[in-house]
Design a protein around this motif. Structure first.
Motif, PDB file in Angstrom:
ATOM      1  N   GLU A   1       1.363   1.623 -79.153  1.00 45.32           N
ATOM      2  CA  GLU A   1      -0.056   2.129 -80.169  1.00 45.32           C
ATOM      3  C   GLU A   1       0.111   0.632 -81.225  1.00 45.32           C
ATOM      4  N   ILE A   2      -1.353   0.536 -80.995  1.00 43.37           N
ATOM      5  CA  ILE A   2      -1.753  -0.418 -81.741  1.00 43.37           C
ATOM      6  C   ILE A   2      -2.981  -0.130 -83.156  1.00 43.37           C
ATOM      7  N   THR A   3      -2.165  -0.684 -83.980  1.00 42.42           N
ATOM      8  CA  THR A   3      -2.661  -0.356 -85.829  1.00 42.42           C
ATOM      9  C   THR A   3      -2.999  -2.458 -86.237  1.00 42.42           C
ATOM     10  N   PRO A   4      -3.732  -2.504 -86.763  1.00 39.83           N
ATOM     11  CA  PRO A   4      -4.966  -1.403 -86.638  1.00 39.83           C
ATOM     12  C   PRO A   4      -5.779  -1.899 -84.581  1.00 39.83           C
ATOM     13  N   ALA A   5      -6.344  -0.927 -84.106  1.00 42.55           N
ATOM     14  CA  ALA A   5      -7.361  -0.698 -83.019  1.00 42.55           C
ATOM     15  C   ALA A   5      -7.884  -1.475 -82.580  1.00 42.55           C
ATOM     16  N   ARG A   6      -7.682  -2.118 -81.394  1.00 42.48           N
ATOM     17  CA  ARG A   6      -9.113  -3.416 -80.989  1.00 42.48           C
ATOM     18  C   ARG A   6     -10.197  -2.341 -80.471  1.00 42.48           C
ATOM     19  N   ILE A   7     -10.919  -2.522 -81.135  1.00 48.82           N
ATOM     20  CA  ILE A   7     -12.131  -2.023 -81.759  1.00 48.82           C
ATOM     21  C   ILE A   7     -12.756  -2.775 -82.496  1.00 48.82           C
ATOM     22  N   PRO A   8     -14.310  -2.798 -81.957  1.00 51.61           N
ATOM     23  CA  PRO A   8     -15.176  -3.699 -83.030  1.00 51.61           C
ATOM     24  C   PRO A   8     -15.261  -3.359 -84.111  1.00 51.61           C
ATOM     25  N   GLU A   9     -15.886  -4.140 -84.967  1.00 52.99           N
ATOM     26  CA  GLU A   9     -16.214  -3.663 -86.603  1.00 52.99           C
ATOM     27  C   GLU A   9     -16.216  -2.177 -87.134  1.00 52.99           C
TER      28      GLU A   9
ATOM     29  N   VAL B   1      -9.225   7.937 -99.326  1.00 51.87           N
ATOM     30  CA  VAL B   1      -7.908   6.517 -98.725  1.00 51.87           C
ATOM     31  C   VAL B   1      -8.133   7.029 -96.878  1.00 51.87           C
ATOM     32  N   VAL B   2      -8.845   5.990 -96.271  1.00 51.28           N
ATOM     33  CA  VAL B   2      -9.536   6.357 -95.001  1.00 51.28           C
ATOM     34  C   VAL B   2      -8.116   5.185 -94.281  1.00 51.28           C
ATOM     35  N   PHE B   3      -7.254   5.574 -93.479  1.00 47.64           N
ATOM     36  CA  PHE B   3      -6.321   4.204 -93.112  1.00 47.64           C
ATOM     37  C   PHE B   3      -6.672   3.976 -91.461  1.00 47.64           C
ATOM     38  N   PRO B   4      -6.723   2.828 -91.449  1.00 53.95           N
ATOM     39  CA  PRO B   4      -6.858   1.352 -90.049  1.00 53.95           C
ATOM     40  C   PRO B   4      -6.918   2.086 -88.497  1.00 53.95           C
ATOM     41  N   ALA B   5      -7.869   2.337 -87.588  1.00 54.46           N
ATOM     42  CA  ALA B   5      -7.206   3.629 -86.992  1.00 54.46           C
ATOM     43  C   ALA B   5      -5.887   2.348 -85.937  1.00 54.46           C
ATOM     44  N   THR B   6      -5.644   3.618 -85.338  1.00 58.67           N
ATOM     45  CA  THR B   6      -4.865   3.577 -84.650  1.00 58.67           C
ATOM     46  C   THR B   6      -4.767   3.689 -83.052  1.00 58.67           C
TER      47      THR B   6
ATOM     48  N   GLY C   1     -24.524  -0.250 -73.726  1.00 60.81           N
ATOM     49  CA  GLY C   1     -23.744  -1.188 -73.935  1.00 60.81           C
ATOM     50  C   GLY C   1     -22.781  -1.061 -75.665  1.00 60.81           C
ATOM     51  N   GLY C   2     -22.901   0.170 -76.261  1.00 64.34           N
ATOM     52  CA  GLY C   2     -22.020   0.550 -77.206  1.00 64.34           C
ATOM     53  C   GLY C   2     -21.172   1.459 -77.136  1.00 64.34           C
ATOM     54  N   LEU C   3     -20.601   2.188 -78.233  1.00 64.91           N
ATOM     55  CA  LEU C   3     -19.464   2.975 -78.337  1.00 64.91           C
ATOM     56  C   LEU C   3     -19.867   4.328 -78.698  1.00 64.91           C
ATOM     57  N   LYS C   4     -19.910   5.444 -77.891  1.00 60.69           N
ATOM     58  CA  LYS C   4     -19.854   6.977 -78.551  1.00 60.69           C
ATOM     59  C   LYS C   4     -18.849   7.232 -78.937  1.00 60.69           C
ATOM     60  N   ILE C   5     -18.072   7.837 -79.966  1.00 57.89           N
ATOM     61  CA  ILE C   5     -17.158   8.173 -80.662  1.00 57.89           C
ATOM     62  C   ILE C   5     -17.331   9.749 -80.548  1.00 57.89           C
ATOM     63  N   ASN C   6     -16.496   9.901 -79.996  1.00 58.19           N
ATOM     64  CA  ASN C   6     -16.030  11.164 -79.524  1.00 58.19           C
ATOM     65  C   ASN C   6     -14.702  11.789 -80.275  1.00 58.19           C
ATOM     66  N   MET C   7     -14.445  13.214 -80.763  1.00 60.57           N
ATOM     67  CA  MET C   7     -13.677  13.480 -81.139  1.00 60.57           C
ATOM     68  C   MET C   7     -12.976  14.816 -80.213  1.00 60.57           C
ATOM     69  N   LEU C   8     -11.621  14.488 -80.381  1.00 60.80           N
ATOM     70  CA  LEU C   8     -11.004  15.187 -79.466  1.00 60.80           C
ATOM     71  C   LEU C   8     -10.331  16.273 -80.238  1.00 60.80           C
ATOM     72  N   GLU C   9      -9.768  15.812 -81.473  1.00 61.68           N
ATOM     73  CA  GLU C   9      -8.640  16.922 -82.037  1.00 61.68           C
ATOM     74  C   GLU C   9      -8.383  16.791 -83.538  1.00 61.68           C
ATOM     75  N   VAL C  10      -8.083  17.367 -84.353  1.00 62.26           N
ATOM     76  CA  VAL C  10      -7.389  17.767 -86.023  1.00 62.26           C
ATOM     77  C   VAL C  10      -6.192  17.692 -85.958  1.00 62.26           C
ATOM     78  N   ASN C  11      -5.814  16.797 -86.784  1.00 64.73           N
ATOM     79  CA  ASN C  11      -4.609  17.586 -86.781  1.00 64.73           C
ATOM     80  C   ASN C  11      -3.746  17.554 -88.188  1.00 64.73           C
ATOM     81  N   THR C  12      -3.399  18.395 -88.617  1.00 63.50           N
ATOM     82  CA  THR C  12      -3.387  18.963 -90.595  1.00 63.50           C
ATOM     83  C   THR C  12      -2.111  18.588 -90.559  1.00 63.50           C
ATOM     84  N   THR C  13      -0.937  18.466 -89.769  1.00 64.75           N
ATOM     85  CA  THR C  13       0.232  18.046 -90.288  1.00 64.75           C
ATOM     86  C   THR C  13       0.492  17.324 -89.361  1.00 64.75           C
TER      87      THR C  13
END
Length: 333
Positions: A246-254, A220-225, A289-301
């Motif tokens: 905080e906007i869920t789901p995020a206003r980003i391209p599908e 299960v992957v939840f909608p992005a915020t 013209g597109g978006l690159k996804i850069n990881m910032l942090e992994v939260n385990t709790t």
């Protein structure tokens, strides 16, 4: 005959600056759990003081030899620990090692994964080796500040940049540095929280966060915020004092939402995670013209108050948080 209820400890508190935030997450979790199915207790720990909150408003000491306690003269044992400590010892592998020793299953990933994800610099370099895009950064250890020159920081990371504790689960000690004169005070501030400090490239873009959990039967992957704040960055006030939208789901391209979900699921598998994780990203212009996804942090709790990101995302997904928690617990039995 019906099976007896499992007894669950919601383990909160800890030794970091976010002790009180953890208590709020514990209250959120307590309200979410199915009390018809489980006996649920809140266990608060701080250094060597461990106690369980009893239904009559009193507390009982936890016997750390086996994580048991006495209630009405009877010794009680826990079947499962739901860890909701933000910082040490619940987010860095220490408490996980303890529960491994006393043979109690728990809600987070194992010792190695927790230790890695707790160290922001280590996890970034590790996931970079799998092709995950992360910001440029360098590590400065206490007592070794003189080994990294201002010129090296400028050439490797640039300005503005972030200075943050490398191995701390909190939002404390983080600074946005706009010029080299601000660097030394920012390092001192970060080192009040951690002996290792990460100086990280500033990425200008859209910040999102994505939650995920997996069991033997489902992924299960939840909608992005989408995280929008007028503050310089998503600091403590933005996170906990409402200075954020905080906007869920995020206003980003599908297609970007799909790629972020796929990346979150892949990182979950790379790390061999357990329970709910939440990964923060920043979306930047890829120059085409597109978006690159850069990881910032992994939260385990991740935070689990009713207004935290994960409960928001669970609701947006049309799921019930009580059912999600039951999934996570029962997956280990």
């Amino acid at each position: 005959m019906n099976n007896p209820k499992r007894t669950i400890a919601i383990v909160c508190g800890g030794d970091s600056s976010e002790h009180d935030v953890s208590l709020r997450s514990a209250q959120g979790l307590y309200s979410f759990f199915d009390k018809e199915k489980y006996n649920v207790y809140v266990v608060e720990i701080k250094r060597t003081e461990w106690h369980v909150n009893l239904p009559d408003g009193t507390t009982a000491r936890i016997d750390r030899n086996d994580f048991s306690f006495r209630e009405n003269g009877e010794i009680k044992l826990f079947d499962y620990a739901y860890i909701t400590i933000h910082g040490t010892p619940g987010e860095n592998g220490i408490l996980q090692g303890y529960f491994d020793l006393v043979d109690i299953p728990y809600s987070t990933s194992g010792v190695l994964v927790e230790a890695m994800t707790f160290d922001k610099f280590v996890i970034n370099q590790y996931l970079r080796s799998y092709g995950v895009s992360v910001a440029e950064s360098l590590l400065i250890r206490r007592g070794c500040e003189h080994l990294v020159s201002d010129e090296e920081i400028m050439s490797r990371v640039g300005m503005p940049c972030f200075v943050k504790p490398a191995n701390d689960g909190s939002s404390f000690g983080v600074s946005k540095v706009k010029n080299i004169d601000q660097l030394a005070p920012a390092l001192r501030k970060a080192m009040m929280e951690s002996d290792e400090v990460m100086v990280e490239q500033y990425l200008d873009g859209i910040e999102i966060t994505v939650g995920c959990y997996k069991t033997k039967d489902k992924s299960v992957v939840f909608p992005a915020t989408e995280v929008v704040t007028a503050n310089e960055f998503f600091d403590y006030d933005a996170k906990y004092n409402g200075q954020v939208q905080e906007i869920t789901p995020a206003r980003i391209p599908e297609d970007v939402a799909r790629r972020a979900a796929e990346l979150t699921s892949a990182i979950y598998d790379i790390l061999h995670c357990n329970g709910i994780i939440r990964i923060d990203y920043i979306l930047t212009d890829n120059g085409e013209g597109g978006l690159k996804i850069n990881m910032l942090e992994v939260n385990t709790t991740p935070g689990m108050t009713p207004t935290s990101f994960i409960p928001q995302q669970v609701r947006a997904a049309g799921l019930n948080i009580t059912d999600v928690l039951t999934d996570i617990v029962e997956n280990q039995f």
